[in-house]
Design an enzyme around this catalytic site. Structure first.
Site, mmCIF file in Angstrom:
data_model
loop_
_atom_site.group_PDB
_atom_site.id
_atom_site.type_symbol
_atom_site.label_atom_id
_atom_site.label_comp_id
_atom_site.label_asym_id
_atom_site.label_seq_id
_atom_site.Cartn_x
_atom_site.Cartn_y
_atom_site.Cartn_z
ATOM 1 N N TRP A 321 -1.384 -7.224 1.076
ATOM 2 C CA TRP A 321 -1.413 -6.264 2.188
ATOM 3 C C TRP A 321 -0.184 -5.374 2.161
ATOM 4 C CZ3 TRP A 321 1.926 -5.210 6.199
ATOM 5 C CH2 TRP A 321 1.441 -4.410 7.232
ATOM 6 N N HIS A 322 0.941 -5.922 1.725
ATOM 7 C CA HIS A 322 2.189 -5.172 1.759
ATOM 8 C C HIS A 322 2.251 -4.080 0.701
ATOM 9 C CE1 HIS A 322 3.592 -8.404 4.388
ATOM 10 N NE2 HIS A 322 4.561 -7.583 4.744
ATOM 11 N N GLY A 323 1.462 -4.158 -0.334
ATOM 12 C CA GLY A 323 1.507 -3.110 -1.337
ATOM 13 C C GLY A 323 0.633 -3.414 -2.532
ATOM 14 N N PHE A 467 2.941 1.572 3.865
ATOM 15 C CA PHE A 467 1.957 0.525 4.110
ATOM 16 C C PHE A 467 0.865 1.013 5.058
ATOM 17 C CE2 PHE A 467 5.809 -2.391 3.424
ATOM 18 C CZ PHE A 467 5.645 -2.296 2.065
#
Length: 467
Positions: A321-323, A467
């Site tokens: 999710w963060h990248g 994000f």
């Protein structure tokens, strides 16, 4: 547009507040929606269309879920929820992960997906999660269906937390969207929280970020063990003050507009375990994954093998999710392993240790995790981690380490102290009259110093902007 910019502070925000408060109560959501869209479209107007699509899908699917449930058609309601979830995840996948997957497949000789060089829409990871949870909560009966499209659109596009959270679920704002209250005390509290966040971002995160950038860009041959640790300490503080500062600004702006958002950080660096750290760090994301992924998978009320699977899935999802990069997936799985070890046996032994050792344990593994998080290139990551553990090509220390320590020592010290609840504790111990005198002075000083920095500085990154 970001909160820590002169355009926002002295143009956009004053205009929004003036227009908002001169507007009658029943029209304030419409006015807020207009300014939300201006805020989002400031840099990339074309991506407003994506947000409109997200609003339309989840608004109509919420209505469809309600209609199916009213007719006793639970299968239809579940299909509507599934359709909404698939759309949101497909939207997130296409814009955030398509090129990452295409490049990864091409690297192993499978170039059947074209690299599209897609530019990531700002805040898509945040608002897709928020809208997706709405339809799920309507199905569960945790939130009522919102039939007013203006009100629902205001929720999705709410500019204080649109691009960097906290991740607000619709059920948390349902009543506030239609019946929020406004008072001078609430507005003043919002200003105070906003300025604290602004100072954290501008005065601490930005300055610490320059130290981290120096070490991140340093050739491997020049990296020392002491320097590697100094750099990652700087990054850990930069990330905390950058993101928690932005969250504070979001909470403060929400209060100025009559909203109360959930807190997102609770002094995570005082944690005594990794489990505690994740109860204090980015709390809105942890809550979201617990409610909409971990518990639906069975949570911890399952067999041990299934529990291991659940934790690995949740933390792989948290990482990615963060990248869109392999280092984020590794970072998530790194925490999964630590949390599994703690959950199954380590926590009971940790609690027997002196508090100082518990803190050192947690801080050590968190700092190592930030090296994985911050360095996307695998070869550089390996060299950086190796330097942290005594395998630095530059040796233990060098003159550059002494120079950076002298130059940034005071900022690092202030950052370390500010990351602890010491200041808040001292403030609470003050009598009411000194607080009343000092508060406006400190708020004004924070605003003035932050403004002076922004006027003169060219370095003003925002780490969670992508994000």
């Amino acid at each position: 547009m970001v909160f820590s910019s002169l355009y926002f502070l002295f143009l956009y925000l004053p205009v929004v507040l003036l227009a908002y408060y001169v507007t009658p109560l029943k029209w304030r959501n419409a006015v807020l929606l207009l300014f939300n869209l201006i805020f989002y479209g400031w840099g990339e107007p074309k991506y407003i269309l994506i947000m409109f699509a997200s609003i339309a899908i989840d608004y109509t699917h919420g209505m469809l879920v309600t209609r199916c449930k009213a007719k006793g058609n639970d299968r239809g309601a579940r299909m509507a929820v599934a359709s909404s979830v698939i759309f949101n995840l497909a939207l997130l996948f296409f814009f955030k992960y398509w090129d990452f997957l295409a490049q990864s497949l091409a690297a192993v000789g499978l170039p059947f997906m074209p690299v599209l060089n897609i530019r990531l829409p700002i805040g898509i990871s945040f608002y897709t999660f928020q809208t997706m949870s709405y339809t799920i909560d309507v199905y569960r009966g945790d939130a009522r269906c919102q039939r007013n499209v203006i009100t629902f659109s205001t929720f999705v596009t709410l500019f204080p937390q649109l691009i960097a959270g906290p991740i607000i679920k619709y059920k948390d704002l349902d009543d506030q969207l239609e019946h929020r209250t406004h008072s001078p005390e609430q507005f003043a509290s919002g200003v105070q929280v906003f300025v604290v966040g602004l100072a954290k971002k501008v005065l601490l995160a930005n300055n610490l970020g320059m130290l981290w950038d120096a070490y991140k860009a340093m050739p491997v041959s020049e990296l020392t063990t002491a320097g590697a640790w100094l750099g990652i300490v700087a990054f850990s503080l930069q990330l905390y003050f950058d993101f928690s500062g932005y969250s504070d600004m979001a909470i403060g702006l929400g209060r100025m507009l009559g909203f109360e958002f959930i807190p997102n950080f609770n002094y995570p660096y005082i944690s005594k375990s990794i489990t505690e750290f994740w109860r204090r760090w980015h709390m809105s994301l942890g809550t979201w994954f617990r409610e909409y992924l971990y518990i639906p998978l069975g949570g911890n009320r399952v067999s041990k093998p299934r529990l291991l699977f659940n934790l690995l899935v949740v933390w792989a999802a948290t990482g990615i999710w963060h990248g869109a990069s392999w280092n984020f997936l590794i970072w998530g799985l790194y925490f999964a392993v630590l949390l599994i070890v703690e959950k199954f046996f380590l926590l009971q032994y940790l609690k027997r240790l002196p508090a100082a050792l518990q803190h050192l344990y947690a801080l050590f593994f968190v700092l190592v995790s930030w090296a994985i998080f911050a360095v996307e290139d695998f070869s550089h990551m390996g060299a950086y981690l190796g330097a942290m553990f005594g395998m630095a090509q530059g040796g233990l220390a060098d003159p550059a380490f002494g120079y950076y320590l002298r130059s940034y020592g005071l900022t690092l010290l202030v950052g370390c102290v500010a990351s602890l609840p010491l200041g808040a504790g001292l403030w609470r111990r003050l009598r009411e009259r000194p607080r009343l005198v000092l508060l406006p002075i400190l708020v004004l000083a924070g605003l003035l110093f932050s403004t002076a920095y922004l006027v003169d500085a060219t370095y003003n990154p925002f780490l969670y902007f992508r994000f």
